[in-house]
Design a protein around this motif. Structure first.
Motif, PDB file in Angstrom:
ATOM      1  N   ARG A  32      57.843  84.426  53.685  1.00 44.49           N
ATOM      2  CA  ARG A  32      56.946  84.884  54.755  1.00 44.49           C
ATOM      3  C   ARG A  32      56.291  83.686  55.440  1.00 44.49           C
ATOM      4  N   THR A  33      55.836  82.719  54.646  1.00 46.66           N
ATOM      5  CA  THR A  33      55.210  81.517  55.201  1.00 46.66           C
ATOM      6  C   THR A  33      56.222  80.704  56.005  1.00 46.66           C
ATOM      7  N   THR A  34      57.407  80.522  55.459  1.00 50.12           N
ATOM      8  CA  THR A  34      58.460  79.759  56.143  1.00 50.12           C
ATOM      9  C   THR A  34      58.827  80.403  57.466  1.00 50.12           C
ATOM     10  N   LEU A  35      59.054  81.708  57.462  1.00 51.05           N
ATOM     11  CA  LEU A  35      59.478  82.393  58.685  1.00 51.05           C
ATOM     12  C   LEU A  35      58.368  82.480  59.717  1.00 51.05           C
ATOM     13  N   SER A  36      57.104  82.371  59.298  1.00 52.83           N
ATOM     14  CA  SER A  36      56.000  82.404  60.262  1.00 52.83           C
ATOM     15  C   SER A  36      56.082  81.216  61.230  1.00 52.83           C
ATOM     16  N   LYS A  37      56.708  80.138  60.800  1.00 53.40           N
ATOM     17  CA  LYS A  37      56.883  78.961  61.657  1.00 53.40           C
ATOM     18  C   LYS A  37      57.863  79.230  62.795  1.00 53.40           C
ATOM     19  N   TYR A  38      58.574  80.350  62.710  1.00 56.13           N
ATOM     20  CA  TYR A  38      59.558  80.742  63.722  1.00 56.13           C
ATOM     21  C   TYR A  38      59.110  82.018  64.437  1.00 56.13           C
ATOM     22  N   ASN A  39      57.779  82.172  64.578  1.00 56.65           N
ATOM     23  CA  ASN A  39      57.193  83.304  65.286  1.00 56.65           C
ATOM     24  C   ASN A  39      57.654  84.639  64.698  1.00 56.65           C
ATOM     25  N   THR A  40      57.678  84.732  63.390  1.00 52.18           N
ATOM     26  CA  THR A  40      58.139  85.928  62.678  1.00 52.18           C
ATOM     27  C   THR A  40      57.044  86.344  61.694  1.00 52.18           C
ATOM     28  N   HIS A  41      56.419  87.502  61.987  1.00 51.79           N
ATOM     29  CA  HIS A  41      55.238  87.936  61.250  1.00 51.79           C
ATOM     30  C   HIS A  41      55.255  89.453  61.060  1.00 51.79           C
ATOM     31  N   ARG A  53      58.387  93.998  56.257  1.00 54.41           N
ATOM     32  CA  ARG A  53      59.129  93.860  57.509  1.00 54.41           C
ATOM     33  C   ARG A  53      58.401  92.864  58.399  1.00 54.41           C
ATOM     34  N   LEU A  54      59.116  91.808  58.751  1.00 50.57           N
ATOM     35  CA  LEU A  54      58.564  90.777  59.624  1.00 50.57           C
ATOM     36  C   LEU A  54      59.275  90.870  60.967  1.00 50.57           C
ATOM     37  N   HIS A  55      58.500  90.820  62.040  1.00 54.23           N
ATOM     38  CA  HIS A  55      59.056  90.949  63.383  1.00 54.23           C
ATOM     39  C   HIS A  55      59.130  89.580  64.038  1.00 54.23           C
ATOM     40  N   GLY A  56      60.327  89.240  64.504  1.00 56.84           N
ATOM     41  CA  GLY A  56      60.541  87.994  65.215  1.00 56.84           C
ATOM     42  C   GLY A  56      61.037  88.302  66.612  1.00 56.84           C
ATOM     43  N   PRO A  57      61.319  87.278  67.382  1.00 66.31           N
ATOM     44  CA  PRO A  57      61.802  87.493  68.741  1.00 66.31           C
ATOM     45  C   PRO A  57      63.181  88.163  68.742  1.00 66.31           C
ATOM     46  N   GLY A  58      63.219  89.451  69.021  1.00 62.73           N
ATOM     47  CA  GLY A  58      64.485  90.181  69.097  1.00 62.73           C
ATOM     48  C   GLY A  58      65.064  90.611  67.772  1.00 62.73           C
ATOM     49  N   PHE A  59      64.312  90.495  66.679  1.00 63.26           N
ATOM     50  CA  PHE A  59      64.849  90.875  65.372  1.00 63.26           C
ATOM     51  C   PHE A  59      63.740  91.299  64.414  1.00 63.26           C
ATOM     52  N   LEU A  87      67.319  82.537  65.323  1.00 62.22           N
ATOM     53  CA  LEU A  87      68.003  82.612  64.025  1.00 62.22           C
ATOM     54  C   LEU A  87      68.906  81.402  63.799  1.00 62.22           C
ATOM     55  N   SER A  88      69.545  80.923  64.841  1.00 57.90           N
ATOM     56  CA  SER A  88      70.385  79.728  64.714  1.00 57.90           C
ATOM     57  C   SER A  88      69.540  78.519  64.325  1.00 57.90           C
ATOM     58  N   ARG A  89      68.358  78.412  64.920  1.00 60.30           N
ATOM     59  CA  ARG A  89      67.455  77.303  64.590  1.00 60.30           C
ATOM     60  C   ARG A  89      66.971  77.411  63.145  1.00 60.30           C
ATOM     61  N   VAL A  90      66.607  78.627  62.724  1.00 61.09           N
ATOM     62  CA  VAL A  90      66.187  78.850  61.334  1.00 61.09           C
ATOM     63  C   VAL A  90      67.274  78.360  60.380  1.00 61.09           C
ATOM     64  N   CYS A  91      68.502  78.791  60.633  1.00 59.83           N
ATOM     65  CA  CYS A  91      69.615  78.423  59.750  1.00 59.83           C
ATOM     66  C   CYS A  91      69.874  76.923  59.757  1.00 59.83           C
ATOM     67  N   ARG A  92      69.857  76.336  60.926  1.00 61.38           N
ATOM     68  CA  ARG A  92      70.119  74.899  61.049  1.00 61.38           C
ATOM     69  C   ARG A  92      69.052  74.093  60.313  1.00 61.38           C
ATOM     70  N   GLU A  93      67.782  74.440  60.513  1.00 58.96           N
ATOM     71  CA  GLU A  93      66.691  73.655  59.936  1.00 58.96           C
ATOM     72  C   GLU A  93      66.490  73.905  58.441  1.00 58.96           C
ATOM     73  N   LEU A  94      66.849  75.102  57.954  1.00 61.06           N
ATOM     74  CA  LEU A  94      66.613  75.436  56.552  1.00 61.06           C
ATOM     75  C   LEU A  94      67.873  75.370  55.688  1.00 61.06           C
ATOM     76  N   GLY A  95      69.025  75.092  56.303  1.00 60.95           N
ATOM     77  CA  GLY A  95      70.270  75.023  55.534  1.00 60.95           C
ATOM     78  C   GLY A  95      70.774  76.398  55.132  1.00 60.95           C
TER      79      GLY A  95
END
Length: 108
Positions: A32-41, A53-59, A87-95
């Protein structure tokens, strides 16, 4: 209206050994903390039993709360044009990788 696409987020794996255990993504609170950095709350609505359930841009991300460590999480994409870059940025930055739940295709 197009139906939602469903992807599974998981750690990228170097090995191709089928059936092996996936590496952990982390604990639910940590995710939850990690995904909050990607506007997902959370959206402020009451939490479902066993799932955040965390809501992000379009997901929307579903995080099971009953486990100590998570190896994968489900994402429901409602707007691919908005969601895909995030989501692509999340995957790229977090492996992590995205696994398309319908086709089995993996994306980084």
């Amino acid at each position: 209206m197009a139906s939602a696409r469903h992807v599974i987020l998981q750690q990228a794996r170097e090995d191709s050994e089928p059936g092996g255990e996936l590496p952990a993504l982390g604990e639910p609170k940590e995710l939850r903390t990690t995904l909050s950095k990607y506007n997902t709350h959370p959206d402020g609505s009451p939490m479902s039993i066993g799932i955040d359930r965390l809501h992000g841009p379009g997901f929307i991300v579903e995080i099971p709360t009953g486990l100590d460590e998570l190896r994968q999480i489900m994402v429901h994409i409602n707007d691919q044009e908005t969601a895909w870059p995030v989501l692509s940025r999340v995957c790229r930055e977090l492996g992590w990788t995205m696994l398309d739940a319908e086709s089995g295709r993996k994306f980084i």
